[in-house]
Design an enzyme around this catalytic site. Structure first.
Site, short mmCIF file in Angstrom:
data_model
loop_
_atom_site.label_atom_id
_atom_site.label_comp_id
_atom_site.label_asym_id
_atom_site.label_seq_id
_atom_site.Cartn_x
_atom_site.Cartn_y
_atom_site.Cartn_z
N ALA A 160 0.83 -1.20 0.00
CA ALA A 160 0.00 0.00 0.00
C ALA A 160 0.87 1.25 0.00
CB ALA A 160 -0.92 -0.01 1.22
N GLU A 179 10.58 3.64 6.20
CA GLU A 179 10.43 2.18 6.35
C GLU A 179 11.33 1.69 7.49
OE1 GLU A 179 8.60 -0.50 5.23
OE2 GLU A 179 9.97 -1.65 6.54
N ASN A 187 4.81 -7.46 4.25
CA ASN A 187 4.16 -8.76 4.08
C ASN A 187 3.81 -9.00 2.62
OD1 ASN A 187 4.06 -9.73 6.62
ND2 ASN A 187 1.97 -9.07 7.03
N THR A 188 3.59 -7.90 1.92
CA THR A 188 3.12 -8.02 0.54
C THR A 188 4.08 -8.85 -0.31
OG1 THR A 188 2.11 -5.85 0.82
CG2 THR A 188 2.28 -6.68 -1.43
N ARG A 436 -11.48 -19.34 4.54
CA ARG A 436 -10.25 -19.57 5.28
C ARG A 436 -10.53 -19.82 6.76
NH1 ARG A 436 -6.00 -15.28 2.60
NH2 ARG A 436 -5.66 -16.55 0.76
N HIS A 556 -3.69 -12.52 8.50
CA HIS A 556 -4.13 -11.17 8.15
C HIS A 556 -5.00 -10.63 9.28
CE1 HIS A 556 -4.96 -8.13 4.94
NE2 HIS A 556 -6.01 -7.90 5.71
N ALA A 600 -6.08 -9.09 -0.72
CA ALA A 600 -5.16 -8.20 0.01
C ALA A 600 -4.32 -7.38 -0.95
CB ALA A 600 -4.25 -9.01 0.93
N LEU A 601 -3.84 -8.02 -2.00
CA LEU A 601 -3.02 -7.26 -2.95
C LEU A 601 -3.88 -6.23 -3.67
CD1 LEU A 601 -0.72 -10.13 -4.15
CD2 LEU A 601 -0.04 -8.04 -2.99
P1 ADP Z 1 0.35 -3.56 3.36
O1 ADP Z 1 0.01 -4.88 2.77
O2 ADP Z 1 -0.76 -2.94 4.09
O3 ADP Z 1 1.03 -2.66 2.40
P2 ADP Z 1 2.84 -4.58 4.36
O4 ADP Z 1 2.95 -5.56 5.43
O5 ADP Z 1 3.11 -5.04 2.97
O6 ADP Z 1 1.41 -3.89 4.50
O7 ADP Z 1 3.84 -3.38 4.61
C1 ADP Z 1 3.89 -2.66 5.80
C2 ADP Z 1 5.29 -2.05 5.89
O8 ADP Z 1 5.31 -1.11 6.96
C3 ADP Z 1 6.38 -3.07 6.21
O9 ADP Z 1 7.42 -2.93 5.28
C4 ADP Z 1 6.82 -2.71 7.62
O10 ADP Z 1 8.18 -2.98 7.87
C5 ADP Z 1 6.54 -1.23 7.66
N1 ADP Z 1 6.37 -0.69 9.02
C6 ADP Z 1 5.69 -1.24 10.05
N2 ADP Z 1 5.75 -0.46 11.15
C7 ADP Z 1 6.50 0.62 10.80
C8 ADP Z 1 6.93 1.79 11.48
N3 ADP Z 1 6.62 2.00 12.77
N4 ADP Z 1 7.69 2.68 10.81
C9 ADP Z 1 8.02 2.48 9.50
N5 ADP Z 1 7.64 1.40 8.80
C10 ADP Z 1 6.89 0.48 9.43
#
Ligand code: ADP
Length: 620
Positions: A160, A179, A187-188, A436, A556, A600-601
């Site tokens: 996202a 990040e 997770n993506t 699921r 999820h 989710a994607l």
């Molecule tokens: P989505 O599917 O909603 O995009 P993801 O799990 O793919 O979610 O991505 C979430 C991202 O946010 C991960 O790369 C994670 O490391 C990052 N993240 C989580 N908490 C923090 C934070 N406090 N500060 C910066 N990045 C964060």
């Protein structure tokens, strides 16, 4: 030591391109906490390890130092491969093994560390020396506090976040992406990559008897009508334009449209690249070719900066513990994902409905370790409302040791139509084409909450085909993560289940498949999906047979921050929090009580784009 890290006696041919990488000479300037003096027998030593795939680690030492590390590997681009570059560099720099395992690439990290340690042992290092070397860590001086500004600030570089960042940039804005980890993907990138999307009236939609309206109905009803209908419409109405946007950015899809587990209908678009890597290859490619998006890695967002009730930025902690303050001229996008790895939060959420017998630390997660609900805490700290926190999705497909779906964990899963689940007694217990939550609850009720996926060679005709995670079935079998047998008796013996039961189970199942006397009729569990997308599967009757052990795993978290159709974050009084937008798993209210597989994607792309666009337009 886990089976998959153990030294492999014989070579297994590896998938795809092999990458050779050398870090030569002493990388120099790093500081280490303490000197450890180890005397080596000079020479080059070699160790073969299992990361995501087989890798060879070659280490050259002089009398008292590591002078060269060479890896021959085929780790997945975007997941294991960056670690295969950074980790040897750091080991060389500190002349020690106290290098942190990288979140989301644990198998690769552990394989490299094990390989180097093995080589050093061959060079004469004792167990005590290795222990001492493991204590050698890089000491980093705290960097200066930093202040940064961009038009749009995005928190989280997962699906996202990256969709939001690129969209904002396409609208002419400068963007900073914060990040927590050292790479994009979240997770993506670990997902199977399936993205549900329908184009009304297209040939595929006609062939599959599918429509946007059906996608809507199944998403809304699949979530027990607990989602916000307006948000569900946004998701399903914009799914196909999300696919087109990705294609415009250069992402490739195979053209195969299939039913992903829990997806309810064949509408999952399959990317060409394995797992979620195709999305991030595409996003990285955009970054490489456009100015204006600054990626700030190893930086954790802690709290929002609010001025006169408006979110204007975020306070973060940098890698060295320094403070990093990031301000936005326009909007801030929260995209930090869910809370699958926050045991306390998931236990608290589960206490509301007690849907799952427990979500304590005995239940693993498919998530990468950074997914700890940070964004939900940050948003609620400034008054954001949450919705649907009690709805947590588990999958019945985790590997018994770590809860992974991919990572060579033995997930032989493919299309829903081609496989059954059996318990330790060799009996089926659930509709494997169902939801699921129903499948996983069914699994919780089985002995040792353990089951096997069972299928035949219709899925893997040559024995070297890839699973949904880009892993070859023969590698999974060789690594001991899946079983393969020419007869069901032998398969049952390897699985440790009664052969008679397994055979009866399969025979009964086959009666409902193509050519069976009950062809097309739902079975006793209500299963109706029996033939695969190409119509070639006619039951489990085509040797060799395959099986793999699986347990429930947290996948999820449907609940999260409340948003409206513009992705604006809503507070506990029902008002918009100005300046703050949210997208992806950090939000709630889209998937209701149960997210369909493959949605989710779609969520990350559809809502990420809306959040990026609206944050770009936002002015205060
Ligand atoms: P989505 O599917 O909603 O995009 P993801 O799990 O793919 O979610 O991505 C979430 C991202 O946010 C991960 O790369 C994670 O490391 C990052 N993240 C989580 N908490 C923090 C934070 N406090 N500060 C910066 N990045 C964060």
């Amino acid at each position: 030591m886990k089976a998959n890290f153990k030294k492999l006696g014989k070579k297994i041919a590896v998938l795809g391109m092999t990458v050779a990488m050398t870090v030569s000479m002493f990388a120099g300037c790093g500081k280490k906490e303490k000197e450890v003096n180890v005397t080596y027998t000079p020479g080059t030593y070699e160790s073969t390890q299992m990361g995501m795939h087989e890798m060879t680690v070659k280490v050259t030492v002089s009398k008292d130092r590591i002078t060269n590390i060479k890896l021959v590997h085929s780790e997945t681009p975007g997941i294991g491969e960056p670690v295969a570059v950074s980790m040897p560099e750091e080991i060389m720099e500190i002349q020690g093994l106290g290098v942190d395992v990288v979140a989301g690439a644990t198998l690769t990290s552990k394989a490299i560390l094990a390989g180097v340690a093995d080589c050093l042992k061959q060079a004469g290092a004792s167990d005590d020396d290795i222990k001492a070397l493991e204590g050698v860590k890089k000491t980093v001086e705290k960097e200066k506090d930093k202040e940064m500004t961009a038009d749009v600030v995005v928190i989280g570089a997962g699906g996202a976040g990256m969709a939001a960042a690129i969209t904002a940039n396409q609208e002419g804005k400068s963007v900073i992406v914060i990040e927590k980890t050292s790479k994009m993907g979240g997770n993506t990138i670990l997902s199977g990559g399936a993205m549900n999307a329908v184009q009304d009236g297209s040939d595929v939609a006609k062939e599959k008897e599918d429509s946007v309206a059906k996608h809507y109905e199944q998403t809304f009803n699949g979530g027990d009508q607990k989602g916000n209908p307006d948000l569900v419409h946004v998701l399903t109405d914009n799914a196909w334009s999300g696919v087109e946007w990705l294609k415009d950015l250069g992402m490739e899809f195979t053209g195969v449209v299939f039913t992903v587990t829990g997806g309810m209908w064949p509408r999952a678009q399959q990317p060409k690249e394995p797992e979620g890597t195709g999305f991030f290859k595409t996003y990285q490619n955009y970054l490489d070719n456009h100015d204006g998006i600054e990626m700030v890695y190893n930086t954790t967002a802690d709290e929002f900066i609010v001025e006169n009730g408006v979110v204007v930025g975020v306070k973060c902690t940098g890698k060295t513990g320094n403070s990093v303050t990031v301000k936005a001229n326009n909007g801030v996008v929260l995209a930090t994902g869910g809370f699958g790895w926050n045991v306390e939060m998931r236990q608290e959420a589960n206490s509301i409905l007690k849907q799952w017998p427990t979500l304590d630390e005995t239940i693993p997660s498919t998530n990468t370790s950074g997914i700890t609900g940070d964004g939900i805490k940050m948003a609620t700290a400034i008054g954001a409302n949450t919705v649907g926190m009690e709805y947590i999705q588990l999958l019945p497909l985790g590997d018994p040791s770590e809860g992974h779906l991919g990572s060579l964990s033995g997930n032989i899963e493919h299309a829903v139509e081609s496989r059954i689940f059996v318990n330790l007694s060799g009996n089926r217990f659930v509709n494997e084409g169902g939801r699921r939550d129903e499948m996983t609850l069914g699994l919780f009720a089985q002995e040792e909450t353990t089951m096997f996926i069972v299928m035949d060679s219709d899925t893997y005709p040559n024995g070297d085909e890839l699973n949904n995670f880009g892993e070859r079935i023969c590698d999974l079998v060789a690594a001991g993560r899946a079983y393969k047998a020419d007869t069901l008796e032998d398969l049952a013996a390897q699985m440790g289940v009664p052969a008679e039961n397994l055979i009866n189970t399969v025979n009964e199942y086959n009666r409902h498949c193509k050519g069976g006397d009950l062809e097309g009729q739902p079975d006793e569990f209500g299963r109706t999906l029996f033939s695969d997308t190409e119509g070639k599967n006619n039951g489990i009757n085509n040797a060799p047979y395959y099986a793999a052990k699986r347990v429930p795993t947290v996948h999820h978290t449907m609940g999260g921050v409340e948003i409206n159709v513009n992705t604006e974050v809503i507070d506990t009084n029902g008002n918009v929090i100005p300046g703050l937008f949210a997208a992806g798993e950090v939000t709630g209210g889209i998937h209701g009580s149960n997210r369909l597989g493959g949605n989710a994607l779609t969520d990350t792309v559809v809502f990420g784009r809306i959040a990026g666009s609206n944050a770009a337009k936002y002015t205060r």
